[in-house]
Design an enzyme around this catalytic site. Structure first.
Site, short mmCIF file in Angstrom:
data_model
loop_
_atom_site.label_atom_id
_atom_site.label_comp_id
_atom_site.label_asym_id
_atom_site.label_seq_id
_atom_site.Cartn_x
_atom_site.Cartn_y
_atom_site.Cartn_z
N GLN A 1 -38.32 14.71 -131.89
CA GLN A 1 -38.10 13.41 -132.69
C GLN A 1 -37.64 14.28 -134.33
OE1 GLN A 1 -42.02 11.77 -134.16
NE2 GLN A 1 -41.15 12.22 -136.56
N THR B 1 -44.80 23.34 -143.14
CA THR B 1 -43.22 23.02 -142.98
C THR B 1 -43.95 21.12 -141.68
OG1 THR B 1 -42.62 24.25 -143.25
CG2 THR B 1 -40.97 22.66 -142.53
N GLY C 1 -39.83 22.05 -129.97
CA GLY C 1 -40.35 23.04 -129.15
C GLY C 1 -39.50 22.67 -127.30
N GLY D 1 -49.19 50.62 -147.37
CA GLY D 1 -47.93 50.18 -146.79
C GLY D 1 -48.24 49.91 -144.98
N GLU E 1 -45.54 19.01 -138.72
CA GLU E 1 -46.72 17.99 -138.89
C GLU E 1 -47.01 17.92 -141.00
OE1 GLU E 1 -46.95 16.84 -136.07
OE2 GLU E 1 -46.79 18.31 -135.05
N ASP F 1 -44.56 18.01 -144.27
CA ASP F 1 -44.43 20.09 -144.88
C ASP F 1 -45.61 19.18 -145.83
OD1 ASP F 1 -42.23 21.27 -147.04
OD2 ASP F 1 -43.79 20.18 -148.05
#
Lengths: 693, 693
Positions: free
Chosen positions: A152, A454, A192, A433, A456, A458
């Site tokens: 998309q 971000t 993806g 640390g 699905e 923002d």
């Protein structure tokens, strides 16, 4: 790998009380029912499945994690594909349920190149194929004969789906579509499983019929040869390169050069092009196609609690093992204090501990709502198939429900994923640390989680949708047309009581806390409505207010869901009194800590007084930290995240923090195979092997 | 590397107005004097040096960055050492100044294995060697004949230096020290340049003489053979493994097994063991040894502005190029809006733009203070060498000054590095999805910067020192013993005016803003003092209050320094009126945005009214965003960060964002050389090379 350390090193132990002793003390000092609580959270069935899967995965060398953070991307992604293949093989051999297959993936702790095939590709095909398409696409996809992805987002368009540039033009003469990328920014991007893995894609493209644009529609397209795995002609596809995280996934790009695809390629369950007349057939229920996104968002909310639990488990256990400085007011002969005893550590970790419970219960509430809605819609859609079209009343009720669920899921997705993502970083820093070492197990998890803030939707963009919904609801209430749902009710309550004032007893009565959060939402909504409708301010100038409003409303929803969970009969039938009592304290801590952080809004809305806020800050929150502190380790134990999954030296359930850090650094670290030549005048970086010196 | 894309792909351009046009418009609409401002910030000399260095570095293949984010640690660290060697070679050949040498390192954009040698090792030797030690250690170290590191932190002790476990026991019989690690937690840990590179180390160890512990002292120790580079006997040393960032540095561990080292090894400028009498000789000025830490912290404050500028430059330029959605109130035929026009983006980026200027001017102020103090101390130390010991008055004045500088540097280090670190992540998210790509240039920078929030004093721990200093100052003021310095004065002003109330005109008078921040510091200090001295509350229960107090005080210092910079005569003589005007707007934005975020403290201290806060939020901040918006790109241009240094597709100064993302993904990405075999039933992950199919 480096050789074993000399015997004098092997003889060394950490100084002072051992980590194992410290964690044993922690567990002894809490009386909460860890196992019962774990079952309440996850169910016994899922816990058993988890145990069984971890046994399988941790004993198979292909799933070894020890080198992951040292390897480059080329090797990591190959290993990830090998893991994905092995899980699929195990699932087929063992006839696993789909749920178990997904659970195994989730336990891996890193994404694999199969992830988008197994989720968005299959889900989209299941939801949007007609019968013929199911046979053609879904069946081979379910058998992994074709591997797909969901394309998309484009290089130039992420949030704005209507702005997508890829076109699919209907050719009536040969009943085909022409897929085309008219510009560089039209390239699909971030997809993806596309970069190297997929041979099919669901491609969202602007549908053009006879020169008219009908908006984005999904097309199933073959992109690579099924034998050679080379891209087909007029397809340009590849991986988009290294990322902040997610480097075991081949996010990809994809361009088309006037590629012809057959009529059957357009997913036809909701809208179609009639091949004979070239007419566009409108979707029966236009809103139903948003179902997938709402489902995905609901899942994000549910997951956020677990993601946060990962970090909080590690940080809490490590802060119980780590000791640093004496308490300034303590006896001079006292040893160093466990870091978890410091209020500055507690105030960072324990509200997150409360948040992970809060988000979990909220996620459950959301999923329930989603499932209720799905079953209503499927009834309504079945009646459509029976060729009785739903009446306007029915359609409107469905749309109302969907609007509410949509707004709720948008706002909660933003709040939950921001809380989890930022919470992981707070946990990492609370580890001092050592939190920075990959062996902490937090950093890699954080990097891989961040995209959730971000994708699905923002998290900032989404808040506009929540605000729009709340403004609409407020207008309806003012016009006497409230729907009677919870959102309407809190606004009506606010209007009725506004002039009398709130006077909630937030420090005494739990239900009043919920009411104070509701009051703040209603107040901010009517403020925003005044700005927009009366003062006619521009939408843009109100975006910051809308973001605050959405956050406020979503916090109210979390508070409400958490309250319902800790006061439900299910709770008291599942866990004993002391356990339920601690959960109610977590509820109060979540609420009061949030209230204090957002004090200005609570105060200026008149929900609470300045005096109450001061008392919250200086007394109530500190008392709750004191009361929850003894149970901290047990409360993370109850989440039952296996050590193999945590993959953390700091968060080990046995407390052997320093032994494990040392073992990994000295024994599992390929950098220690290098022998540097340190002198600047020598061009070579490495010495020759020792034998040749 | 992958072959070039086909010609139909090469012909594609981004749609709509090109990035180069959009940035050109941005630059045309601002009238600020970019070059003059750049020189005010950095000086012409440094800008010219930067240009020259970038020309050298960018043309040498050894400094190529294109594969950095794809490679594994073993390869990355070797490349980093090669870079460090090459810079050293260039420096020797070109007879660079030390400043130029450090500037070249900083431009690389990643740490190298020489970093700790070139900084802490050499600085410590310079400051703490006596004449004999200088000859023995410092001279070969400056010639890179020995390569060193600074080994203080241990596996079990980071913040608490007094808790270090490594021991150095004086042996009067043979005039040696025995260095020993009595436990596993005594292992040195996190030591930069130690893992594979250093052959020497400055080791901090507890000095024992005749059974008595004299606390941590520095010893210079050889750890590896100068020829074979193998560890010496009774030394166990290695790299600590992969990290969240800093993977081009070999942070190391180090254990000693009763290693004998000669008397000369103990750095003797400030304290010594008399080899004849075995008596401990106390340091003349015990506080002077903290000088290095104060210097390091001052540098962190100065750097924080530049670190933030890196992220803000990238995000601002990209948000000017990226367009997404139409403005809801705009004409339906309008194109998509530049993301930078959205208030929700402005409210995240522009306060950070203001912060980078604020931190820069504050850092300058700090360095000036540090240098003044150093010159006073060196006068006082020289007089010591002239065997005129400083009188008690002189010592006290020096100690007062040091205490003030110490507290200031602690608080500002914490505030500045937190602002920069968290600011980078805000910038990354403001870039939307593409911020997550390594090609954004923000992620790797963020990962490498994060340790700054923990090292040289954990940012939370440090705040206690600030609070302790302020409480002491407040007690002195109450006892009529104020020192007359600024801290005393703001407390006196507060006490004098407390009952009359503040009534600052924060929306009209700049100086009143500074006064409001001072008022809040004073108010919180006296509140904390009451809790501690009157109510006798435990130190631990006040840690959260102390953290707030330190943050408040440090924000006041930033506001004060920024105000002085924008109202100084230097400003008006360096830049023209419109430029100075925009800088004053940045000052106001920094202040009012901060004030609004911390509204509760300002309101409850009585510094401002609720009405003022509401006006700040709903009017003043929004107006400032509108006024600064047209200058945003010019204000980041003025920072003059070269494209080669930014290493960012999104932040390119020419605006060719999409072309560059596409070029890197398709041409510089080694993952695209892989041909996956995607089917789960095939064990192999890769196809055979195409020719063999």
């Amino acid at each position: 790998m480096p050789s074993s350390p000399p015997s004098w090193v092997q003889a060394l132990k950490p100084s002072g009380p051992q980590g194992s002793e410290l964690l044993a003390n922690e567990r002894a000092q809490s009386n909460i029912a860890v196992n019962a609580l774990a079952e309440l959270l996850h169910t016994r069935e899922k816990l058993e499945r988890q145990e069984q899967l971890v046994a399988v995965l941790s004993s198979d060398k292909v799933f070894d994690k020890s080198q992951s953070q040292s390897l480059g991307r080329v090797e990591r992604i190959q290993r990830a594909l090998a893991k994905a293949k092995r899980i699929r093989q195990l699932a087929v051999e063992g006839q696993w349920s789909l749920e178990k297959y997904h659970a195994a993936h989730a336990l891996l702790g890193e994404p694999t190149p199969y992830a988008l095939h197994a989720s968005m590709f299959l889900v989209t095909l299941r939801e949007q194929c007609n019968a013929e398409q199911k046979k053609l696409f879904l069946e081979p996809a379910e058998n992994y004969q074709i591997i797909g992805c969901y394309a998309q987002t484009e290089l130039g368009h992420g949030s704005n789906v209507r702005g997508l540039e890829t076109t699919a033009t209907w050719n009536p003469e040969d009943k085909t579509f022409t897929l085309h990328s008219p510009s560089l920014t039209a390239s699909k991007w971030w997809i993806g499983s596309l970069g190297r893995t997929a041979n099919y894609a669901v491609v969202m493209a602007q549908l053009f019929i006879g020169g008219k644009n009908y908006g984005p529609h999904p097309f199933v397209v073959q992109i690579r040869d099924l034998e050679t795995h080379q891209p087909l002609e007029n397809v340009y596809v590849g991986d988009i390169g290294p990322k902040f995280g997610y480097n075991t996934m081949d996010n990809g790009f994809l361009l088309f050069n006037k590629l012809k695809i057959p009529h059957i390629s357009m997913l036809a369950r909701f809208s179609q092009v009639d091949p004979e007349t070239s007419k566009y057939v409108r979707p029966a229920l236009p809103t139903l196609v948003y179902g997938t996104m709402t489902w995905v968002r609901s899942n994000i909310v549910l997951d956020a609690g677990s993601v946060l639990a990962h970090g909080v488990t590690i940080a809490t256990r490590y802060c119980a093992v780590r000791r640093q400085f004496q308490d300034r007011d303590a006896d001079k002969n006292a040893g160093e204090t466990q870091v978890l005893n410091y209020k500055m550590v507690q105030v960072r970790l324990l509200p997150l501990l409360a948040s992970m419970y809060a988000l979990h219960f909220t996620g459950r509430g959301m999923m329930k709502l989603y499932e209720e809605n799905q079953s209503r819609l499927s009834t309504s859609s079945q009646s459509g198939q029976d060729s009785r079209s739903p009446g306007p009343e029915e359609l409107r009720a469905g749309a109302d429900l969907l609007a509410d669920l949509h707004a709720t899921s948008c706002g909660l997705k933003a709040l939950a994923s921001t809380t989890a993502g930022e919470g992981l970083e707070i946990c990492r820093r609370a580890c001092g640390g050592h939190g920075y070492s990959s062996y902490s197990g937090i950093g890699p998890h954080y990097s891989d989680y961040l995209p959730t803030l971000t994708w699905e939707g923002d998290n900032y963009m989404l808040t506009q949708q929540v605000a729009r919904y709340l403004l609409k609801a407020a207008r309806a209430v003012l016009a006497g047309k409230g729907t009677g749902n919870d959102t309407s009710q809190i606004m009506q309550t606010y209007l009725a009581r506004k002039d009398k004032g709130a006077s909630f007893d937030i420090l005494g009565i739990d239900q009043d806390i919920v009411a104070a959060f509701a009051w703040r939402t209603a107040h901010l909504t009517f403020e925003a409505l005044k700005h927009r409708d009366v003062e006619k301010r521009s939408w843009n100038s109100l975006l910051v207010d809308f973001w605050r409003l959405s956050t406020a409303h979503s916090q109210y929803l979390v508070v409400k869901n958490f309250y319902e969970a800790v006061s439900s009969p299910e709770l008291t039938s599942s866990v004993d009194g002391p356990t339920a009592d601690v959960l109610r304290k977590l509820f109060r801590l979540y609420c009061l800590y949030t209230l204090e952080r957002e004090a200005t809004e609570f105060f200026s809305s008149g929900a609470v007084t300045v005096r109450q806020i001061t008392l919250t800050r200086t007394k109530a929150v500190l008392s709750l930290l004191d009361e929850i502190r003894p149970h901290a380790v047990s409360l993370v134990d109850a989440w039952k995240i296996p050590d193999w999954v945590l993959d953390s030296s700091l968060g080990r359930s046995d407390g052997q923090v320093y032994e494990d850090l040392f073992r990994r650094a000295s024994q599992e670290n390929p950098v220690n195979d290098l022998i540097f030549d340190p002198y600047p005048w020598n061009e070579a970086v490495l010495k020759k092997p020792l034998s040749k010196l």
